[in-house]
Design an enzyme around this catalytic site. Structure first.
Site, PDB file in Angstrom:
ATOM      1  N   GLY A  11      26.805  50.019  71.614  1.00 61.15           N
ATOM      2  CA  GLY A  11      27.384  49.421  70.487  1.00 61.15           C
ATOM      3  C   GLY A  11      26.514  49.593  68.884  1.00 61.15           C
ATOM      4  CG  ASN A  13      28.800  54.394  65.181  1.00 60.38           C
ATOM      5  OD1 ASN A  13      28.371  54.458  64.108  1.00 60.38           O
ATOM      6  ND2 ASN A  13      28.552  55.222  66.321  1.00 60.38           N
ATOM      7  CG  MET A  89      31.905  56.316  76.563  1.00 61.20           C
ATOM      8  SD  MET A  89      31.601  57.687  75.154  1.00 61.20           S
ATOM      9  CE  MET A  89      31.446  59.098  76.018  1.00 61.20           C
ATOM     10  CG  HIS A 108      33.664  63.981  67.742  1.00 60.86           C
ATOM     11  ND1 HIS A 108      33.146  63.708  69.154  1.00 60.86           N
ATOM     12  CD2 HIS A 108      32.918  65.397  67.635  1.00 60.86           C
ATOM     13  CE1 HIS A 108      33.068  64.915  69.737  1.00 60.86           C
ATOM     14  NE2 HIS A 108      32.988  65.995  68.937  1.00 60.86           N
TER      15      HIS A 108
END
Length: 216
Positions: A11, A13, A89, A108
């Protein structure tokens, strides 16, 4: 704008988004975080910052459709208007995307359309690329191939390993993901086909990307 975040792992981001909200750089709130992994460290981040979260495991449902419907149900209950995939994911189906049309974005670690799918950093090294980076894009039914909102370039150095390149790219992920959420929450993002334009953004070739000035 009320934002929902889907996570599967540590986590980092998510933490970048939390920091941007706490610093007042983005208006609105993270209304809900959903993890498909009960062991994800992202859950600890939610606890630390008082953010509501839910664990929705795929194995608890007979089908992918039922799994996704449960996530949509939870997100809708919280009035989520934008869904952010921050290290989630799993590939989402068209049914999920229909629930939030052009309101699901992903980060990405490559300059898509290059190096799509898993291990993008390794792909860049094996290909011998001199530049790679990261991309925030709208999610489509094609994996890592939706309209691009913002990208950041990162050089591939001769001594790079997958780990060192990944870490350098991650630093820019932490900048462009909050930037994209800010733009969308301000109603500045327009999409025409594959082309995304940010109203009021300065476009040009400068050493520092002026679109990222709020987060550099």
């Amino acid at each position: 704008m009320r934002v929902g975040v889907l996570v599967s792992g540590r986590g980092s981001n998510l933490q970048a988004l939390i920091n941007a909200y706490n610093e007042g750089k983005i208006k609105g709130e993270i209304a809900l975080v959903i993890s498909d992994n009960p062991q994800a460290y992202a859950i600890e981040r939610c606890k630390r910052h008082g953010i509501e979260y839910a664990v929705v495991e795929r194995r608890e449902f007979k089908s992918k459709l039922e799994f996704e419907r449960r996530m949509v149900e939870l997100l809708k209950e919280k009035g989520v208007e934008l869904v952010v995939l921050a290290g989630f994911m799993r590939v989402l189906s068209g049914e999920f995307l229909k629930a939030f049309p052009m309101r699901v974005i992903n980060i990405h670690p490559s300059l898509i359309p290059a190096f799509q799918g898993l291990h993008a950093q390794r792909q860049a090294l094996e290909y011998g690329a001199k530049l790679t980076g990261c991309t925030v894009h709208f999610v489509s039914e094609e994996l890592d191939n939706g309209p691009v909102i913002v990208q950041a370039c990162v050089p591939v150095l001769p001594q790079d390993t997958e780990e060192s390149l990944s870490q350098r790219i991650l630093e820019f992920e932490h900048k462009i993901l909050p930037q994209a959420v800010k733009w969308i929450s301000e109603g500045r993002v327009e999409v025409e086909g594959r082309k995304v334009v940010v109203k009021g953004a300065i476009y040009g070739t400068l050493p520092v990307n002026p679109q990222l000035e709020d987060f550099l």
